[in-house]
Design a protein around this motif. Structure first.
Motif, mmCIF file in Angstrom:
data_model
loop_
_atom_site.group_PDB
_atom_site.id
_atom_site.type_symbol
_atom_site.label_atom_id
_atom_site.label_comp_id
_atom_site.label_asym_id
_atom_site.label_seq_id
_atom_site.Cartn_x
_atom_site.Cartn_y
_atom_site.Cartn_z
ATOM 1 N N GLU A 197 0.865 -1.173 0.000
ATOM 2 C CA GLU A 197 0.000 0.000 0.000
ATOM 3 C C GLU A 197 0.904 1.225 0.000
ATOM 4 N N PHE A 202 8.776 -8.820 -3.630
ATOM 5 C CA PHE A 202 8.927 -7.519 -4.284
ATOM 6 C C PHE A 202 9.380 -6.456 -3.293
ATOM 7 N N GLY A 203 10.476 -5.798 -3.648
ATOM 8 C CA GLY A 203 10.915 -4.606 -2.936
ATOM 9 C C GLY A 203 10.641 -3.406 -3.821
ATOM 10 N N GLY A 252 12.121 -0.185 -10.525
ATOM 11 C CA GLY A 252 12.137 1.274 -10.515
ATOM 12 C C GLY A 252 10.703 1.736 -10.756
HETATM 13 N N1 LIG Z 1 4.570 0.290 -9.645
HETATM 14 C C1 LIG Z 1 5.799 0.721 -9.448
HETATM 15 O O1 LIG Z 1 6.283 1.646 -10.096
HETATM 16 C C2 LIG Z 1 6.655 0.088 -8.390
HETATM 17 C C3 LIG Z 1 7.892 0.679 -8.083
HETATM 18 C C4 LIG Z 1 8.673 0.113 -7.100
HETATM 19 C C5 LIG Z 1 8.246 -1.029 -6.443
HETATM 20 N N2 LIG Z 1 7.048 -1.581 -6.770
HETATM 21 C C6 LIG Z 1 6.626 -2.770 -6.037
HETATM 22 O O2 LIG Z 1 6.032 -3.714 -6.907
HETATM 23 C C7 LIG Z 1 4.937 -4.362 -6.234
HETATM 24 C C8 LIG Z 1 3.681 -4.210 -7.088
HETATM 25 O O3 LIG Z 1 3.446 -2.823 -7.284
HETATM 26 P P1 LIG Z 1 2.189 -2.279 -8.084
HETATM 27 O O4 LIG Z 1 2.394 -0.813 -8.259
HETATM 28 O O5 LIG Z 1 1.939 -3.117 -9.274
HETATM 29 O O6 LIG Z 1 1.026 -2.517 -6.993
HETATM 30 P P2 LIG Z 1 -0.460 -1.941 -6.946
HETATM 31 O O7 LIG Z 1 -0.966 -1.634 -8.306
HETATM 32 O O8 LIG Z 1 -0.494 -0.842 -5.915
HETATM 33 O O9 LIG Z 1 -1.262 -3.193 -6.378
HETATM 34 C C9 LIG Z 1 -1.063 -3.572 -5.059
HETATM 35 C C10 LIG Z 1 -1.706 -4.926 -4.832
HETATM 36 O O10 LIG Z 1 -1.488 -5.272 -3.457
HETATM 37 C C11 LIG Z 1 -2.723 -5.624 -2.868
HETATM 38 N N3 LIG Z 1 -2.688 -5.190 -1.465
HETATM 39 C C12 LIG Z 1 -2.512 -3.924 -0.990
HETATM 40 N N4 LIG Z 1 -2.507 -3.912 0.344
HETATM 41 C C13 LIG Z 1 -2.663 -5.216 0.739
HETATM 42 C C14 LIG Z 1 -2.742 -5.842 2.002
HETATM 43 N N5 LIG Z 1 -2.675 -5.137 3.149
HETATM 44 N N6 LIG Z 1 -2.914 -7.186 2.051
HETATM 45 C C15 LIG Z 1 -2.994 -7.910 0.898
HETATM 46 N N7 LIG Z 1 -2.930 -7.361 -0.333
HETATM 47 C C16 LIG Z 1 -2.769 -6.025 -0.407
HETATM 48 C C17 LIG Z 1 -3.778 -4.890 -3.676
HETATM 49 O O11 LIG Z 1 -4.995 -5.602 -3.626
HETATM 50 P P3 LIG Z 1 -6.378 -5.030 -2.995
HETATM 51 O O12 LIG Z 1 -6.333 -3.529 -3.063
HETATM 52 O O13 LIG Z 1 -7.420 -5.642 -3.870
HETATM 53 O O14 LIG Z 1 -6.383 -5.551 -1.591
HETATM 54 C C18 LIG Z 1 -3.184 -4.961 -5.082
HETATM 55 O O15 LIG Z 1 -3.522 -6.177 -5.702
HETATM 56 C C19 LIG Z 1 4.815 -3.695 -4.852
HETATM 57 O O16 LIG Z 1 5.445 -4.503 -3.887
HETATM 58 C C20 LIG Z 1 5.564 -2.394 -4.998
HETATM 59 O O17 LIG Z 1 6.192 -1.991 -3.808
HETATM 60 C C21 LIG Z 1 6.244 -1.063 -7.717
#
Ligand SMILES: NC(=O)c1ccc[n+]([C@@H]2O[C@H](COP(=O)([O-])OP(=O)(O)OC[C@H]3O[C@@H](n4cnc5c(N)ncnc54)[C@H](OP(=O)(O)O)[C@@H]3O)[C@@H](O)[C@H]2O)c1
Length: 233
Positions: A83, A128-129, A172
């Motif tokens: 989150e 995932f970090g 990133g």
């Molecule tokens: N996107 C980026 O640019 C980026 C950059 C750096 C790192 N990351 C990492 O990559 C991973 C995926 O990122 P994303 O941006 O694709 O994620 P996202 O679109 O924000 O999706 C987050 C997912 O996590 C679930 N979730 C959130 N809180 C939760 C909780 N307390 N318990 C269980 N499930 C929970 C959400 O499901 P519900 O809302 O349905 O519960 C959703 O499916 C993350 O670990 C993030 O830190 C992403």
């Protein structure tokens, strides 16, 4: 890696969902999870017959094992949930910090713990970090902390769970992920210009790296940067 389901925690949207779609298209059974049972089931239905769902909140780690009780044999485990958070040391919100640390460090660990006895011999684990662990930004105090903690989890899991393989990805800024795709073009342009690739990485590129780490039997204990080469804020 041919046996068992690919369990993806945090797959109702974003990178987790894209990975679930990718694996389903490759003929693998996937388990899609999120906090809300109805939402997770709806996403699984959209992905198709290869997908089932489960629901639990990583920030309530004592409920995770029960949330995963119906998952059968596991051929790969991906924990990708997060989150978004804003916190700083000067204006420290303790409740918020405890929530995110619980979600990402205790919750990730409890998920691995819950599924260990159902993992096939070949199954590997992917956490995932994120690049905030080494490129902090204003408000990233807890995100930087927990993403650094993911490195610690990989280090200890590789030793404790040997010969089970455990890896992580530090993405990133992923330009087509829901959070970033909704940002104004000038924000995306600024970040692209600071990335040696000249653009932001994509969800498909992160998924390609995820599949590589999950399936390549030589990869173990790796925290892989998928960031287009960016080395500064
Ligand atoms: N996107 C980026 O640019 C980026 C950059 C750096 C790192 N990351 C990492 O990559 C991973 C995926 O990122 P994303 O941006 O694709 O994620 P996202 O679109 O924000 O999706 C987050 C997912 O996590 C679930 N979730 C959130 N809180 C939760 C909780 N307390 N318990 C269980 N499930 C929970 C959400 O499901 P519900 O809302 O349905 O519960 C959703 O499916 C993350 O670990 C993030 O830190 C992403």
């Amino acid at each position: 890696m041919a046996e068992g389901k690919i369990v993806i925690v945090g797959a109702t949207q974003g990178i987790g969902r894209r990975l679930a779609e990718t694996y389903a298209a490759r003929g693998r059974d996937v388990v899609v999870t999120g906090r809300d049972a109805e939402r997770a089931a709806g996403v699984a239905a959209e992905i198709g017959e290869r997908a089932t769902s489960a629901a639990f909140d990583l920030a309530k780690p004592e409920t995770i094992a029960d949330g995963l009780r119906d998952v059968g044999s596991v051929g790969g485990l991906v924990v990708a949930a997060l989150e978004r958070d804003e916190n700083s040391i000067r204006d420290y919100d303790v409740e918020r910090a405890v929530y995110l640390v619980t979600l990402k460090l205790v919750g990730y660990t409890a998920t691995v713990h819950a599924l260990l006895d159902r993992m096939t011999p070949e199954a590997s684990i992917l956490l995932f970090g994120g690049q905030a662990f080494r490129i902090p930004y204003p408000g990233s105090t807890t995100v930087t902390t927990v993403n650094g903690g993911v490195e610690g989890l990989v280090t200890t899991m590789v030793v404790e769970l040997a010969p089970r393989r455990v890896n992580a990805i530090h993405p990133g800024i992923v330009g087509d992920s829901p959070w970033w795709a909704a940002k104004p073009p000038e924000v995306l342009e600024m970040h692209s210009s600071r990335t040696p690739l000249g653009r932001l990485v994509t969800m498909d590129e992160v998924c390609g790296a995820a599949i590589f780490l999950l399936e390549n039997g030589g990869m173990n204990g790796v925290c892989l940067n998928v960031d287009g080469g960016r080395r500064f804020g």
